[in-house]
Design an enzyme around this catalytic site. Structure first.
Site, short mmCIF file in Angstrom:
data_model
loop_
_atom_site.label_atom_id
_atom_site.label_comp_id
_atom_site.label_asym_id
_atom_site.label_seq_id
_atom_site.Cartn_x
_atom_site.Cartn_y
_atom_site.Cartn_z
N GLU A 141 0.82 -1.21 0.00
CA GLU A 141 0.00 0.00 0.00
C GLU A 141 0.86 1.26 0.00
O GLU A 141 0.50 2.27 -0.63
CB GLU A 141 -0.94 -0.01 1.20
CG GLU A 141 -2.02 -1.08 1.06
CD GLU A 141 -2.99 -1.08 2.22
OE1 GLU A 141 -4.19 -0.83 2.00
OE2 GLU A 141 -2.56 -1.34 3.35
N GLU A 154 -4.26 -9.32 3.60
CA GLU A 154 -4.94 -8.91 4.83
C GLU A 154 -6.17 -9.74 5.18
O GLU A 154 -6.39 -10.05 6.36
CB GLU A 154 -5.32 -7.42 4.76
CG GLU A 154 -4.15 -6.46 4.92
CD GLU A 154 -3.46 -6.11 3.61
OE1 GLU A 154 -2.72 -5.12 3.57
OE2 GLU A 154 -3.67 -6.84 2.61
#
Length: 253
Positions: free
Chosen positions: A112, A132
């Site tokens: 990210e 995640e």
């Protein structure tokens, strides 16, 4: 360079750029709360004195994710503070272009952070991924909306929902990276890219970036969704198992 001392970063200031190396070799450069604070300090510098930014990782890894031990302890309030998402959005909105030079793993929060940069260049062993959901949370620091913008909805869902990792070749084919170069030339090529941009008009680059980076509804939606997941037992169980497995692996060494 003048300014604050850093524990998790190596920071070099040049006339036209700042070079930042994520440096937590004991944890595959995992993004910790301290690293977040130190990256905010770098953003302070770049907002006061705009320069190009080159972001890379120490050793043969960019960043192996966020610090899972810290994430396990975070709850709803921390999610709503957007600890990671606010930093990554700040990186995205830095005045002048940013380049991430990625080799090795760029997972979770590491991926990210690279998505928040304007341009990515990869070494041959680069791997981008967002695992995640396997830990009971979502990629709540920008991947859910930045990645579809970068590679399209289909490929983004393969990464975010199906757990697909994008190796260097796949990342290049998807348009996530500008080029794949030999590992020993990665920083040289990244600096050459910055050199080309440095030859352009700084005000033109700055205004072009402002126009391209139109504001949206994020990261509020990310934070609200993450707040729900951070309070769930599933997240606590999965992260605890992850840390226990990691500890058992160390004990066998």
């Amino acid at each position: 360079m003048s300014g604050p001392a850093y524990e998790t970063l190596l920071v070099e200031e040049r006339d036209d750029r700042v070079v930042v190396t994520l440096h937590r070799p004991e944890a595959r450069n995992a993004i910790s709360g301290l690293m977040i604070r130190e990256l905010h300090a770098v953003c302070d510098l770049l907002e006061r004195d705009p320069k190009l930014l080159l972001l890379t990782g120490h050793g043969a890894v960019f960043a192996g994710g966020a610090d899972i031990g810290e994430l396990l302890r975070r709850g709803r309030d921390e999610a709503l503070r957007g600890i990671n998402s606010r930093l990554f959005e700040r990186v995205r909105r830095l005045p002048l272009p940013t380049v991430a030079a990625v080799d090795g793993w760029a997972l979770g929060g590491g991926a990210e952070l690279s998505y928040a940069c304007d341009i990515r260049i990869a070494g041959p062993d680069a791997v981008f991924g967002n695992p995640e959901p396997g830990l009971g949370i979502l990629a709540g620091a920008g991947a859910c909306w930045r990645l579809p913008e970068l590679v399209g909805e289909s490929v983004a869902k393969q990464v975010l929902l199906a757990g697909r990792n994008l190796d260097a070749r796949a990342a290049l084919a998807a348009g996530l990276v500008i080029d794949v170069v030999p590992a020993e030339k990665l920083l040289e090529e990244a600096h050459a890219l910055l050199d080309r941009m440095a030859r352009s008009s700084a005000p033109a680059l700055r205004l072009t970036k402002l126009v391209v980076d139109a504001p949206g509804v994020h990261p509020l939606a990310d934070d609200l969704a993450q707040a729900v997941l951070f309070e769930g037992q599933d997240k606590k169980d999965r992260m605890t198992r992850f840390l226990e497995k990691k500890e058992k692996g160390r004990s066998r060494i």
